[in-house]
Motif scaffolding. Structure first.
Motif, short mmCIF file in Angstrom:
data_model
loop_
_atom_site.label_atom_id
_atom_site.label_comp_id
_atom_site.label_asym_id
_atom_site.label_seq_id
_atom_site.Cartn_x
_atom_site.Cartn_y
_atom_site.Cartn_z
N SER A 196 0.83 -1.20 0.00
CA SER A 196 0.00 0.00 0.00
C SER A 196 0.87 1.26 0.00
N ARG A 197 0.48 2.22 -0.87
CA ARG A 197 1.30 3.44 -0.94
C ARG A 197 0.91 4.41 0.18
N ALA A 198 -0.24 4.15 0.81
CA ALA A 198 -0.74 5.11 1.77
C ALA A 198 -0.05 5.01 3.13
N ALA A 199 0.37 3.79 3.48
CA ALA A 199 0.88 3.60 4.83
C ALA A 199 2.26 4.21 4.98
N PRO A 200 2.53 4.75 6.15
CA PRO A 200 3.75 5.54 6.33
C PRO A 200 5.00 4.75 6.70
N ALA A 201 4.90 3.43 6.89
CA ALA A 201 6.10 2.69 7.28
C ALA A 201 7.17 2.94 6.24
N ASN A 202 8.37 3.18 6.69
CA ASN A 202 9.41 3.57 5.75
C ASN A 202 10.74 2.95 6.13
N VAL A 203 11.75 3.41 5.47
CA VAL A 203 13.07 2.81 5.62
C VAL A 203 13.58 2.89 7.05
N SER A 204 13.02 3.79 7.86
CA SER A 204 13.47 3.87 9.27
C SER A 204 13.23 2.57 10.01
N LEU A 205 12.27 1.78 9.52
CA LEU A 205 12.03 0.48 10.14
C LEU A 205 13.33 -0.32 10.21
N PHE A 206 14.09 -0.25 9.11
CA PHE A 206 15.33 -1.03 9.08
C PHE A 206 16.38 -0.42 9.98
N VAL A 207 16.33 0.91 10.09
CA VAL A 207 17.23 1.56 11.04
C VAL A 207 16.90 1.08 12.45
N ALA A 208 15.60 0.98 12.76
CA ALA A 208 15.19 0.54 14.10
C ALA A 208 15.65 -0.89 14.36
N ILE A 209 15.50 -1.75 13.35
CA ILE A 209 15.94 -3.13 13.54
C ILE A 209 17.45 -3.17 13.75
N ALA A 210 18.15 -2.35 12.97
CA ALA A 210 19.59 -2.27 13.16
C ALA A 210 19.91 -1.78 14.58
N ALA A 211 19.10 -0.85 15.07
CA ALA A 211 19.33 -0.35 16.43
C ALA A 211 19.12 -1.46 17.45
N CYS A 212 18.15 -2.33 17.21
CA CYS A 212 17.94 -3.47 18.12
C CYS A 212 19.21 -4.32 18.18
N VAL A 213 19.75 -4.63 17.02
CA VAL A 213 20.96 -5.45 16.98
C VAL A 213 22.11 -4.72 17.67
N ALA A 214 22.22 -3.43 17.38
CA ALA A 214 23.32 -2.66 17.97
C ALA A 214 23.20 -2.62 19.49
N VAL A 215 21.98 -2.44 19.98
CA VAL A 215 21.81 -2.39 21.43
C VAL A 215 22.11 -3.75 22.04
N TRP A 216 21.71 -4.81 21.34
CA TRP A 216 22.03 -6.14 21.84
C TRP A 216 23.54 -6.30 21.99
N ALA A 217 24.25 -5.91 20.93
CA ALA A 217 25.71 -6.04 20.98
C ALA A 217 26.28 -5.16 22.09
N LEU A 218 25.75 -3.97 22.18
CA LEU A 218 26.25 -3.05 23.21
C LEU A 218 26.09 -3.65 24.60
N ILE A 219 24.90 -4.13 24.88
CA ILE A 219 24.62 -4.57 26.25
C ILE A 219 25.29 -5.90 26.57
N TRP A 220 25.29 -6.82 25.63
CA TRP A 220 25.78 -8.16 25.97
C TRP A 220 27.15 -8.50 25.43
N ARG A 221 27.70 -7.63 24.62
CA ARG A 221 28.99 -7.98 24.04
C ARG A 221 30.10 -6.99 24.34
N THR A 222 29.75 -5.74 24.62
CA THR A 222 30.84 -4.78 24.82
C THR A 222 31.18 -4.64 26.30
N ARG A 223 32.34 -4.06 26.53
CA ARG A 223 32.74 -3.83 27.92
C ARG A 223 31.87 -2.76 28.54
N LEU A 224 31.46 -1.79 27.71
CA LEU A 224 30.58 -0.76 28.25
C LEU A 224 29.26 -1.37 28.72
N GLY A 225 28.73 -2.27 27.91
CA GLY A 225 27.47 -2.92 28.29
C GLY A 225 27.63 -3.73 29.57
#
Ligand SMILES: Nc1ncnc2c1ncn2[C@@H]1O[C@H](COP(=O)(O)OP(=O)(O)OP(=O)(O)O)[C@@H](O)[C@H]1O
Ligand SMILES: Nc1ncnc2c1ncn2[C@@H]1O[C@H](COP(=O)(O)OP(=O)(O)OP(=O)(O)O)[C@@H](O)[C@H]1O
Ligand SMILES: [Mg+2]
Ligand SMILES: [Mg+2]
Lengths: 379, 325, 516, 308
Positions: A196-225
């Motif tokens: 549908s062309r009307a719905a507003p979901a956009n490329v930021s969705l993928f940024v958000a998913i990337a942010a999920c992965v990044a936060v996972w790595a941050l919290i469980w993999r880095t020394r800072l986390g």
């Protein structure tokens, strides 16, 4: 010895909480004289029954991923960031500042710049409450709530003052065409899926998913986390280990605020394509429910964000086609927070008893022999 | 600003301070007993709604008040259940209840009245009418003509709804209960050292529920005043952060009744000024209305930052009383 | 015997979640006697007494008071049955006055004034009768622990207690204060009151009790007449096997000076002086023991050395001054200087209870080269390292993936020790290394500490157990009220002299104690 | 089916939105037809509401409020087969009808009445959100007041600068008290839901008030002087009646076309003397005939009769 298996903690308890919240919401719907069955049908068809519905569901979910992650990161450091709303509003301001005043040749660069600016603005808005918590012990819960109000006033000032577009409304001008983000319609169009062309979901969705992965790595993999979690579990231990409480509070809250701010690339740059008042629409608060539901784990946050995206879009449909206010979503959100956050023990305590009893019964642990008691020996 | 305008602003300050003060005292009881309550906002909102709804239906402000107290008590009970019985996180419980109130009031208001999440406008009888003290003038025109003392008496002192006077009375009453009665001693003790109370053979749970209950009653009055005194009906989110400001006033007041009065009057004054004046011209710069609107919140942050002296909360505040892990 | 017991417990059981704190315990205490209860940490002594006082509710079992079966669902019921209890951790309202604390829960009427007036005169009577004078208007925050204990006793007596339970009352007292307490207890016993005394100190048991019960792992292993037993026998009953208490070690051979501490001072945010001009040196290859009653500045000293408390004064490591102002005085920089630290409270500080063993093995050292790869943690390396350490320190079970909270106290302590000792520090700070640890583990821990010393490392040992200090330390410094009262060599001093120092008395050359 | 979208003040603001609702209801009752409607909770939802109705096949889609202008510009292009009607805003698109009212003319009439009824010679104006549209009301009002009493003082206040200003009865009430303090004895509220507070306080303080948009005379019988009628209901009714064939383009509704006027009914009959009525009706006729030009603030963002 843990009292419960892990799966019970991460899946069973949230699930039961959710069911309880849903049951109570159904009661509310009954109470106001509507049919819960109708309502749920309408919500499902409205939110998941078409690419249009999905487009909105995913759009809202994108918002909630950002704010849910924001609340989660702060939670790991045992900070309760209720300021996601204000930070997201400020993120919107950040996006608007970059997109209105600077010409961008292409949306990709514009997106990068807007993300950076949104994160910076959001983080800046979290910085003062964080500083006050770290240095002066001012309760971050109340200061961040206050900052939500102040953010609204600030945005208000900007939109009726310096950034106001000509015309009646308090809003900025629409951002230049070149900065508009591709929607799922455009993206899926490339691979031949009709969306549908009307719905507003956009490329930021993928940024958000990337942010999920990044936060996972941050919290469980880095020394800072590692340090953030350690601080969250035990401040004295963190101090013992040479982890500066000041640094962790600041860093965790800046990341949290930055994530909340990033939400603006979705709702401001992606959807409205200009900045309006109250652009965050309560997503900052939903983030709390999302983080609690998701047990502050990025995967949990991702799933909970989808759930709330569904609730939000479904709720919008309810408001359109049934005599149920959109605020019903706020009620559901409140119940989810109440059950998963505050009444956690109500579900946990009986469950623990059940698991304990089950464990006692099934494989009989090698019980220690009863030592000889000679209680009467003294007499 | 001439004398009469000043009086009018002070008059308005007193009205604005009233819900803050009652909510602040509500918070004082709860927090002195060790239960933090950021849910004051939600309780007031729930009370505002139900009191207006019942007052609108029955035409009686008193039934409205009772209903408001009932709604607030229900929220208190949930907060007590979560934070006392099930030893949950008091902050999360408060936040959840605030959202619950924000949502459910509108949903039910719409279902009952179908007026866009509002209650009908309250008519006389459904509202707290101003109490005219003996000899006081009532209309603005008369007051404008009168001498300064008479103006002070008629404008500022006379002509408020009952809750305004009640709120002022609650201050000494709260002080007396806390510091001169057995109940007060125990209440303060349970907020400082619940284990001491427990081992003295007094029920921690009972005391804390009592405190949370008093908090509920007071929040109910505050909310009812908002909808049936200050305004004539319920509108969405009408508490507008007053619960949080009451909390800030409580910290500012270092959990003491008389200081609470001062703090609330200050915040009431700020709100009165923000409501009445749009842009305030200070000669050098013009203060935009948004700054005035945000001023109570900014001030709250400043107070929390401890720039007005460190406030030490009750020692056991915010922590559930856990005997057995 | 014909007399009815003042207290009789029958088959008391109590579980806290998975922990069985009391298992089917029965015990009888005769009126007018002092009954001792001993047992290791976590044996369930406090739990049992708290059940008698109505603080916890037993899962099973009966309580009989003076021959009558009595339900004690809460402390109110215990108080009406004539039971009073002084808890291990006092239950006082810190910012109330003594009078308010005494009155709390025993008020006469809805209004406060009359109760306070009556309590004031009552307190005066009790004070005269039992040598228990306190200022009724003093605020608890402002009075010492010894005084606070008196308030607790007064609270019980004010409520008319005939049975008095004291849970480790001497843990916080100096030997002199303890003597005073025992005189009071003797006085109460003469009045016909029944007293139950929980303690870890066999000497106290032998000195004052009539009968004694021994608990182990939630069970009551024996009850005997004090006159018929001896300390070695009690120790064996406590642990279940013969105990060897002496530590095997050779004389120290101190080498170069590792740390030099001069004139350390700390004032906390309430303005209380916690450390007052503390100075000492430790050399490579020796153990400096710090003795003292808990709360006399030892914890603060460890915190300053460990890098998480600000102070004034100077600390030099191998001649190099380190920052104490809070700027760069964090634990990480201390570790970089070769200081390792086994903190006093392993559960609060030494471990993250929700972290797995391997995550805890890196705790504090997570920035080490070996444990990291860029901004990330090198989890595989840490796990492997953890396995080795668990093996060498005999941590049971040797599973790096278990969370710290699922290990028993002794094994938790071994994880901390493995982490700190194997890091091979120049200076090891150790606080209460064997608190809450069973005898077997104690032997092992003591051996490891001595072995580290023999490798030429400097060790600062803080302990409230005089036996431990006397057994391990090469030099002993005694702290009282934030000061070092004096230094002694273990073979030239005894518990009596140390006890006086711990109470703030210095022994003049002539031998008569003097107030400091 | 047609659809109607209300603005933030809500369907029952007793004013602008409620007037739209009345029009829709009248259509529904007369034709037995049904329509969809939604009340917005936030600015950000405008576009979703528009799209959802368009997706659903509603036609025409009527929206009440200038704030829809920007989202409509975008949405209208995506649904060329759907007709949109925007009230109070102008969108230039082939499938959009823009309805504009000459509020300055109606306000002029009630301004005359205010000055005629005032004993103190001071009349008040309380606007909602401070935007050109509302200044247009205030400017017309002031012109009318000055026309009958050249010495009249007109005090003007705005409730705020954001849409929240449409729904803030407390502030409306406080501003009314302040204006009374300055001598006003008639206040005109052009502030949506906020006006409810203004009218309430005016009644409490025994002065006269003037309602707006819908006929608000009944709210406080005998205490509301009149109401400036803005026939939003007619605009909605007409659009619904025309259905999918609604004529697009700009549609200005003034005194001449009955789009604006003042209210006279049993509730305020005693307040309006025959002389007052004659004067106002005369002015109305002159305006309709084009003999009397009331200055429109939005034409040049300035006002001859009052400074904002
Ligand atoms: N409130 C509680 N919740 C859960 N577990 C507890 C609680 N109190 C005690 N326990 C557990 O019960 C067991 C017995 O504890 P208790 O305090 O009775 O021992 P104790 O003999 O008094 O030890 P100590 O000598 O250290 O005082 C321990 O394993 C302890 O961890
Ligand atoms: N307060 C507590 N809460 C939960 N679990 C506890 C608690 N105290 C002890 N446990 C658990 O009970 C078990 C026994 O603990 P405890 O400390 O009594 O062991 P222990 O037999 O004394 O061992 P060790 O001699 O090594 O100290 C451990 O697995 C521990 O995790
Ligand atoms: Mg104990
Ligand atoms: Mg143990």
């Amino acid at each position: 010895m843990d009292r419960m298996p892990r799966w019970a903690d991460v899946i069973l308890i949230p699930l039961i909480s959710l069911i309880l919240a849903a049951l109570l919401s159904a009661l509310v719907i009954l109470f106001i004289g509507e049919s819960p069955i109708e309502a749920i049908k309408l919500m499902i068809s409205g939110a998941l029954g078409s690419t249009y519905g999905w487009g909105y569901t995913l759009y809202y979910a994108t918002n909630f991923m950002f704010t849910g992650l924001a609340v989660s990161v702060a939670f790991h450091a045992r900070m309760f960031n209720i300021g996601g709303e204000g930070q997201a509003l400020l993120g919107g301001l950040g996006v608007a500042v970059v997109l209105v005043y600077i010409p961008w040749p292409h949306w990709t660069i514009a997106l990068l710049a807007a993300t950076a600016s949104a994160a910076a603005f959001g983080a800046a808005w979290a910085a003062l409450p964080a500083y006050l918590q770290a240095r002066r012990g001012s309760h971050i819960v109340i200061t961040t709530i206050m900052f939500n109000f102040i953010a609204a006033a600030l945005l208000n000032w900007a939109l009726v003052g310096p950034m106001k577009a000509p015309g009646q409304e308090p809003a900025t001008v629409s951002f230049p065409e070149a900065t508009n983000l591709p929607t799922l319609h455009d993206i899926f169009g490339i691979i031949g899926i009709d969306w549908s062309r009307a719905a507003p979901a956009n490329v930021s969705l993928f940024v958000a998913i990337a942010a999920c992965v990044a936060v996972w790595a941050l919290i469980w993999r880095t020394r800072l986390g590692y340090e953030i979690r350690a601080f969250g579990y035990s401040e004295p231990a963190a101090r013992y280990a040479g982890i500066s409480p000041f640094k962790i509070i600041m860093v965790a809250m800046l990341i949290s605020g930055g994530l909340a701010g990033c939400m603006a690339i979705n709702n401001v740059q992606g959807e409205a394509e200009r900045l309006v008042l109250n652009a965050a629409e309560g997503a900052g608060f939903i983030g709390i429910a999302v983080a609690l539901m998701g047990r502050s784990h990025p995967l949990g946050v991702f799933l909970a964000a989808l759930l709330f995206g569904f609730l939000y879009q479904g709720g919008a449909e309810l408001a359109l086609w049934m005599n149920i206010q959109r605020e019903l979503i706020v009620v559901i959100q409140a119940l989810v927070i109440l059950f998963t956050g505050a009444l956690d023990n109500m579900i946990r305590m009986p469950l623990e008893k059940i698991f304990l009893a089950a464990r006692r019964k099934s494989p009989p642990p090698p019980g220690p022999d009863r030592k000889s008691t000679s209680a009467e020996a003294a007499e | 600003m001439d004398f009469l305008t000043t009086l009018q602003v002070l008059d308005s300050s007193l009205r604005q301070a009233t819900p803050l003060l009652i909510a602040c005292l509500a918070g004082l009881f709860s927090e002195r007993a060790g239960i933090f309550d950021i849910g004051l906002e939600g309780k007031m909102l729930a009370a505002a709604f139900l009191s207006a709804a019942i007052a609108a239906v029955t035409g009686s402000v008193w039934l409205g008040l009772l209903a408001g107290i009932g709604a607030s008590l229900l929220f208190s009970a949930i907060h007590g259940l979560a934070s006392i019985t099930f030893r949950g996180n008091q902050l999360i419980s408060g936040v959840a209840l605030n959202f619950l109130a924000a949502g459910i009031t509108v949903v039910i208001a719409q279902a009952w009245f179908a007026e866009g999440g509002r209650t009908p406008q309250l008519m006389a009888g459904g509202r707290f009418e101003p109490i005219v003290l003996p000899g006081a003038l009532t209309t603005s025109a008369e007051i404008a003509e009168a001498g300064p003392l008479m103006q002070l008496y008629s404008e500022l002192i006379s002509g408020h709804g009952l809750p305004v006077y009640a709120a002022l009375l609650f201050v000494p009453l709260t002080w007396w209960v806390l510091f001169r009665t057995r109940f007060g001693l125990r209440l303060r003790a349970v907020g400082e050292a619940p284990e001491a109370v427990d081992t003295a053979g007094i029920s921690v749970i009972g005391l804390r529920f009592a405190a949370v209950g008093i908090c509920g009653v007071l929040c109910g009055i505050a909310g009812a005043y908002l909808a049936t005194g200050l305004q004539a009906g319920f509108t969405k989110d009408m508490t507008a952060g007053r619960g949080y400001i009451a909390l800030a006033a409580l910290i500012f007041a270092k959990w003491r009744p008389w200081y609470a009065l001062m703090a609330c009057l200050l915040f009431g004054f700020l709100q009165a000024v923000a409501i009445r004046f749009q842009n305030i011209d200070l000669g050098v710069i013009e203060v935009p209305v948004q700054v005035m609107d945000a001023l109570p919140y900014i001030l709250t942050v400043i107070i929390l930052a401890g720039f007005v002296g460190r406030a030490i909360p009750p020692r056991a505040g915010g922590q559930p009383y856990v005997k057995e892990r | 015997m014909s007399q009815t017991p003042a207290i009789e417990l029958k088959g008391i059981s109590k579980a806290f979640g998975p922990v069985q704190a009391n298992k089917d315990i029965s015990i009888r205490v005769m009126p007018g006697t002092i009954h001792g209860i001993i047992g290791e940490n976590g044996a369930g002594k406090s739990t049992l007494m708290s059940i008698l006082y109505g603080f916890y509710k037993a899962d099973k079992g009966e309580i009989w008071i003076n021959g009558k079966k009595t339900e004690i669902p809460d402390s109110q019921a215990a108080i009406s049955a004539g039971i009073g209890m002084v808890f291990q951790h006092f239950k006082l309202v810190q910012n109330f006055t003594v009078l308010e604390n005494v009155v709390l829960g025993a008020e006469d009427s809805g209004l406060l004034r009359p109760s306070l007036t009556r309590a004031r005169s009552e307190l005066k009577k009790l004070a005269e009768e039992y040598e228990l004078s306190v200022d009724p208007d003093a605020v608890i925050d402002d009075i010492g622990v010894g005084m606070q204990q008196r308030v607790e006793i007064l609270k019980a007596l004010y409520r008319g207690a005939d049975i008095l339970i004291l849970d480790e009352p001497t843990g916080v007292l100096t030997p002199a204060e303890a003597d005073h307490l025992f005189r009071i207890l003797e006085g109460l016993k003469r009045e016909g009151k029944t007293i139950i005394l929980i303690t870890h100190k066999l000497r106290e048991i032998m000195d004052i009790t009539d009968t004694v019960s021994v608990m182990r792992r939630g069970e009551m292993t024996a009850t005997v007449k004090t006159a018929d037993t001896s300390p070695p026998e009690l120790a064996e009953l406590m642990v279940g096997r013969k105990v060897l208490l002496r530590v095997e070690k050779t004389p120290a051979r101190p080498k170069e000076k590792i740390i030099e501490v001069r004139d350390l001072n700390i004032t906390d945010d309430k303005g209380v002086h916690r450390l007052k001009g503390v100075s000492f040196d430790i050399h490579a290859g020796e153990i400096l023991g710090i003795a003292g009653v808990a709360g006399n500045g030892q914890s603060e000293l460890l915190e300053v050395l460990g890098g998480y408390e600000k102070a004034t004064g100077s600390i030099k490591i191998r001649g190099e001054a380190i920052d104490l102002t809070g700027g760069k005085s964090d634990g990480a920089s201390r570790r970089a200087r070769g200081i390792s630290h086994v903190p006093e409270d392993r559960q609060r500080e030494g471990l993250i209870m929700d972290y797995s063993a391997w995550e805890n093995i890196a705790f504090g050292y997570h920035h080490d080269e070996a444990y990291r790869s860029g901004p990330f943690m090198n989890n595989a390396a840490i796990r492997a390292d953890c396995e080795g350490k668990m093996q060498r320190f005999d941590v049971r079970p040797p599973d790096p993936n278990l969370t710290a909270k699922s290990f028993s106290g002794g094994n938790q302590q071994k994880i901390v020790l493995a982490r700190e000792i194997e890091h091979n520090p120049d200076l090891l700070l150790v606080g209460q290394p064997t608190r809450g640890v069973d005898i077997g583990a104690i032997e092992f821990i003591h051996q490891e500490i001595v072995a580290l010393r023999d490798k030429g490392k400097a060790i600062l040992l803080v302990s409230v157990e005089l036996d431990e200090i006397l057994g391990l330390a090469d030099r002993i410094a005694v702290m009282f009220d934030g000061r070092i009262m004096g230094e002694r060599l273990p073979d030239q001093t005894d518990e009596k002299e140390l006890g006086l120092l711990m109470a703030g008395m210095t022994t003049a050359p002539g031998g008569t104690p003097q107030e400091a | 089916d047609p659809a109607l979208i209300f603005d933030l003040g809500g369907k029952f603001d007793k004013s602008f939105n409620e007037s739209a609702f009345t029009g829709a209801q009248r259509w529904a009752e007369e034709t037995g037809g049904s329509y969809n409607e939604v009340e917005l909770q936030s600015d950000a939802q405008r576009e979703q509401a528009l799209r959802r109705f368009a997706e659903n096949g509603n036609n025409p889609i009527v929206m009440a409020g200038f704030s829809f202008a920007t989202p409509l510009t975008e949405v209208a292009a995506d649904y060329p087969d759907t007709k949109f009607v925007i009230i109070d805003g102008v969108v230039e698109a082939p499938n959009v009808r823009s309805v504009i009212f000459s509020e300055h003319e109606g306000s002029y009439l009630v301004g005359m009445l205010a000055a005629l009824a005032s004993e103190t010679g001071t009349v008040g104006f309380i606007g909602g959100m401070d935007i050109p549209l509302i200044r247009k009301f205030g400017c017309g009002y002031a012109q009318g007041a000055v026309a009958v009493n050249p010495d009249a003082t007109v005090i003007a206040n705005m409730t705020g600068t954001t849409p929240a200003a449409w729904n803030d009865p407390v502030r409306g009430s406080e501003l009314t008290l302040a204006q009374i303090g300055q001598g006003a004895d008639v206040v005109y509220a052009a502030a949506g839901g906020t006006g409810v507070g203004v009218l309430q306080t005016a009644a409490d303080e025994d002065i006269l008030s003037i309602g707006v948009d819908a006929n608000q005379n009944y709210l406080h019988p005998g205490e509301v002087l009149t109401s400036m009628l803005k026939r939003v209901d007619n605009a909605v009714y007409d659009a619904f009646t025309d259905g999918a064939d609604v004529e697009t383009g700009l549609n200005v509704m003034g005194v001449a076309s009955g789009g604006v006027g003042y209210a006279l009914d049993e509730y305020n009959a005693d307040l309006i003397t025959p002389e007052m009525q004659a004067a106002v009706d005369e002015a109305a006729a002159a305006i309709a005939a084009g003999d009397l030009m009331v200055h429109d603030y939005t034409s040049d963002e300035s006002c001859p009769a009052i400074n904002f």
